[in-house]
Write a protein that holds these residues in place. Structure first.
Motif, PDB file in Angstrom:
ATOM      1  N   PHE A 231      -5.485   8.416  -3.254  1.00  0.00           N
ATOM      2  CA  PHE A 231      -4.054   9.006  -3.748  1.00  0.00           C
ATOM      3  C   PHE A 231      -3.092   8.355  -2.553  1.00  0.00           C
ATOM      4  CE2 PHE A 231      -5.539  13.385  -5.580  1.00  0.00           C
ATOM      5  CZ  PHE A 231      -6.000  12.760  -6.581  1.00  0.00           C
ATOM      6  N   ILE A 232      -3.579   8.209  -1.650  1.00  0.00           N
ATOM      7  CA  ILE A 232      -2.578   7.635  -0.446  1.00  0.00           C
ATOM      8  C   ILE A 232      -2.057   6.038  -0.890  1.00  0.00           C
ATOM      9  CG2 ILE A 232      -2.408   6.696   1.940  1.00  0.00           C
ATOM     10  CD1 ILE A 232      -3.988   9.138   2.941  1.00  0.00           C
ATOM     11  N   GLU A 233      -3.227   5.301  -1.002  1.00  0.00           N
ATOM     12  CA  GLU A 233      -2.962   3.870  -1.503  1.00  0.00           C
ATOM     13  C   GLU A 233      -2.259   3.842  -2.764  1.00  0.00           C
ATOM     14  OE1 GLU A 233      -3.955   1.034  -0.288  1.00  0.00           O
ATOM     15  OE2 GLU A 233      -5.463   1.514   1.339  1.00  0.00           O
ATOM     16  N   GLU A 234      -2.498   4.643  -3.700  1.00  0.00           N
ATOM     17  CA  GLU A 234      -1.892   4.594  -5.020  1.00  0.00           C
ATOM     18  C   GLU A 234      -0.390   5.148  -4.628  1.00  0.00           C
ATOM     19  OE1 GLU A 234      -5.432   5.591  -8.075  1.00  0.00           O
ATOM     20  OE2 GLU A 234      -3.884   7.077  -7.772  1.00  0.00           O
ATOM     21  N   SER A 235      -0.334   5.899  -3.992  1.00  0.00           N
ATOM     22  CA  SER A 235       1.223   6.465  -3.567  1.00  0.00           C
ATOM     23  C   SER A 235       2.058   5.203  -3.036  1.00  0.00           C
ATOM     24  CB  SER A 235       1.296   7.646  -2.792  1.00  0.00           C
ATOM     25  OG  SER A 235       0.708   8.620  -3.551  1.00  0.00           O
ATOM     26  N   ILE A 236       1.539   4.557  -1.917  1.00  0.00           N
ATOM     27  CA  ILE A 236       2.040   3.779  -1.183  1.00  0.00           C
ATOM     28  C   ILE A 236       2.792   2.451  -2.356  1.00  0.00           C
ATOM     29  CG2 ILE A 236       1.811   1.641   0.387  1.00  0.00           C
ATOM     30  CD1 ILE A 236       2.219   4.213   1.744  1.00  0.00           C
ATOM     31  N   LYS A 237       1.435   2.181  -3.002  1.00  0.00           N
ATOM     32  CA  LYS A 237       1.888   1.163  -4.108  1.00  0.00           C
ATOM     33  C   LYS A 237       2.717   1.394  -5.006  1.00  0.00           C
ATOM     34  CE  LYS A 237      -0.638  -1.939  -7.115  1.00  0.00           C
ATOM     35  NZ  LYS A 237      -2.126  -2.552  -7.673  1.00  0.00           N
ATOM     36  N   GLU A 238       2.972   2.446  -5.746  1.00  0.00           N
ATOM     37  CA  GLU A 238       3.600   2.936  -6.660  1.00  0.00           C
ATOM     38  C   GLU A 238       5.292   3.102  -6.214  1.00  0.00           C
ATOM     39  OE1 GLU A 238       2.280   6.112  -9.128  1.00  0.00           O
ATOM     40  OE2 GLU A 238       0.106   5.312  -9.058  1.00  0.00           O
ATOM     41  N   VAL A 239       5.319   3.650  -5.293  1.00  0.00           N
ATOM     42  CA  VAL A 239       6.620   3.730  -4.348  1.00  0.00           C
ATOM     43  C   VAL A 239       7.300   2.359  -4.219  1.00  0.00           C
ATOM     44  CG1 VAL A 239       8.029   4.731  -2.536  1.00  0.00           C
ATOM     45  CG2 VAL A 239       6.315   5.931  -3.705  1.00  0.00           C
ATOM     46  N   GLY A 240       6.238   1.338  -3.842  1.00  0.00           N
ATOM     47  CA  GLY A 240       6.901  -0.057  -3.618  1.00  0.00           C
ATOM     48  C   GLY A 240       7.130  -0.328  -2.287  1.00  0.00           C
ATOM     49  N   ILE A 241       6.434   0.437  -1.341  1.00  0.00           N
ATOM     50  CA  ILE A 241       6.570   0.145   0.026  1.00  0.00           C
ATOM     51  C   ILE A 241       5.288  -0.314   0.551  1.00  0.00           C
ATOM     52  CG2 ILE A 241       8.359   1.823   0.199  1.00  0.00           C
ATOM     53  CD1 ILE A 241       6.583   3.803   1.308  1.00  0.00           C
ATOM     54  N   THR A 242       5.257  -0.804   2.007  1.00  0.00           N
ATOM     55  CA  THR A 242       4.064  -1.047   2.910  1.00  0.00           C
ATOM     56  C   THR A 242       3.624   0.393   3.968  1.00  0.00           C
ATOM     57  OG1 THR A 242       5.125  -2.033   4.406  1.00  0.00           O
ATOM     58  CG2 THR A 242       4.416  -3.207   2.421  1.00  0.00           C
ATOM     59  N   TYR A 243       2.721   0.358   4.500  1.00  0.00           N
ATOM     60  CA  TYR A 243       2.441   1.328   5.488  1.00  0.00           C
ATOM     61  C   TYR A 243       3.189   1.046   6.551  1.00  0.00           C
ATOM     62  CZ  TYR A 243      -1.972   2.799   3.392  1.00  0.00           C
ATOM     63  OH  TYR A 243      -2.916   3.346   2.406  1.00  0.00           O
ATOM     64  N   LYS A 244       3.784   0.109   6.878  1.00  0.00           N
ATOM     65  CA  LYS A 244       4.883  -0.342   8.014  1.00  0.00           C
ATOM     66  C   LYS A 244       6.087   0.262   7.687  1.00  0.00           C
ATOM     67  CE  LYS A 244       2.572  -4.703   9.579  1.00  0.00           C
ATOM     68  NZ  LYS A 244       2.733  -6.118   9.752  1.00  0.00           N
ATOM     69  N   ASP A 245       6.393   0.743   6.529  1.00  0.00           N
ATOM     70  CA  ASP A 245       7.726   1.536   6.017  1.00  0.00           C
ATOM     71  C   ASP A 245       7.887   2.821   6.581  1.00  0.00           C
ATOM     72  OD1 ASP A 245       9.042  -1.053   4.972  1.00  0.00           O
ATOM     73  OD2 ASP A 245       7.768  -0.704   3.279  1.00  0.00           O
ATOM     74  N   LEU A 246       6.450   3.122   6.740  1.00  0.00           N
ATOM     75  CA  LEU A 246       6.387   4.791   7.248  1.00  0.00           C
ATOM     76  C   LEU A 246       7.019   5.024   8.608  1.00  0.00           C
ATOM     77  CD1 LEU A 246       2.892   5.574   5.865  1.00  0.00           C
ATOM     78  CD2 LEU A 246       5.133   5.893   4.562  1.00  0.00           C
ATOM     79  N   VAL A 247       7.667   6.199   8.772  1.00  0.00           N
ATOM     80  CA  VAL A 247       8.120   6.231   9.938  1.00  0.00           C
ATOM     81  C   VAL A 247       7.463   7.594  10.736  1.00  0.00           C
ATOM     82  CG1 VAL A 247      10.482   5.586   9.628  1.00  0.00           C
ATOM     83  CG2 VAL A 247       9.986   8.054   9.215  1.00  0.00           C
ATOM     84  N   ALA A 248       6.533   8.138   9.910  1.00  0.00           N
ATOM     85  CA  ALA A 248       5.732   9.326  10.493  1.00  0.00           C
ATOM     86  C   ALA A 248       4.827   9.799   9.378  1.00  0.00           C
ATOM     87  CB  ALA A 248       6.523  10.612  10.786  1.00  0.00           C
ATOM     88  N   ILE A 249       3.689  10.471   9.691  1.00  0.00           N
ATOM     89  CA  ILE A 249       2.821  10.862   9.073  1.00  0.00           C
ATOM     90  C   ILE A 249       2.700  12.472   9.273  1.00  0.00           C
ATOM     91  CG2 ILE A 249       0.388  11.158   8.183  1.00  0.00           C
ATOM     92  CD1 ILE A 249       1.430   8.402   7.961  1.00  0.00           C
TER      93      ILE A 249
END
Length: 222
Positions: free
Chosen positions: A44-62
């Motif tokens: 789910f995490i991988e699919e969500s990142i891909k479908e939103v069109g960002i990369t993990y480096k765009d995340l500011v927090a979890i």
């Protein structure tokens, strides 16, 4: 842009959302009897990142649901969140599971009582105002006919144990919203962003989920 990944695994619902400045962009979730969190969460995490069109480096927090809830479910969610925080060098936000559940009830007055099933007549519960302010602390309690008798306002009950609780909680001011069953990462979006703006983070190394194991037995007044 402030993108936050929200992870909710405290119940049978394995839920992931990505939010931008508190607004959910995507939410993927599934509730199964077999607790498929270990298999589903990272997908789910991988699919969500891909479908939103960002990369993990765009995340500011979890953000992760902190409990109470399923021991195994919470451990899976927290472990995943910690791993990502360590790898990305970003902060960890802990969101109250029951507050996220209560957030699904859109009410204008009265109180929301989120409850999660433990066993028999035991539940994890709390009480929140219409604005999601805490009105009563989280408790592990045994539900009896005397539970919540001190409230004269309308109480809206949500969670996965409303069916069994309706057998004893039958006052006229008790309303059961049976369509709201599990907490979701969707409602975590606004809650986690509010904490992010306040720099309300937890220690990635030492944070542990919030477990409640002791149950308060209420003696009948009759």
């Amino acid at each position: 842009m402030n993108y936050i990944l929200n992870i909710e695994t405290a119940t049978k619902n394995c839920s992931v959302s990505i939010a931008k400045e508190g607004k959910t962009l995507i939410c993927k979730e599934i509730a199964e009897e077999g607790y498929s969190h270990a298999e589903r969460l990272h997908v789910f995490i991988e699919e969500s990142i891909k479908e939103v069109g960002i990369t993990y480096k765009d995340l500011v927090a979890i953000a992760v649901s902190q409990g109470p809830g399923s021991y195994t479910g919470l451990r899976i969610g927290v472990s995943a969140a910690k791993g990502l925080c360590f790898a990305l060098g970003i902060p960890l936000i802990a969101v109250d599971t029951l507050q996220a559940l209560a957030a699904q009830a859109k009410i204008e007055s009265g109180f929301v009582v989120p409850m999660l099933d433990a066993r028999r007549m035991e539940v994890y519960s709390a009480v929140f105002s219409a604005k999601l302010e805490s009105e009563r602390a989280i408790l592990a309690e045994v539900i009896t006919e005397d539970s919540f008798q001190e409230f004269e306002e309308t109480l809206y009950f949500v969670g996965d144990c409303t069916e069994k609780c309706q057998t004893v909680l039958n006052k006229a001011n008790f309303v059961f919203l049976e369509n709201i069953k599990y907490p979701s990462a969707n409602e975590m979006s606004a809650l986690s962003y509010e904490k992010y703006l306040k720099n309300d983070f937890v220690d990635v190394a030492y944070f542990e989920p919030y477990y409640l194991k002791d149950f308060m037995i209420t003696t009948s007044k009759k």
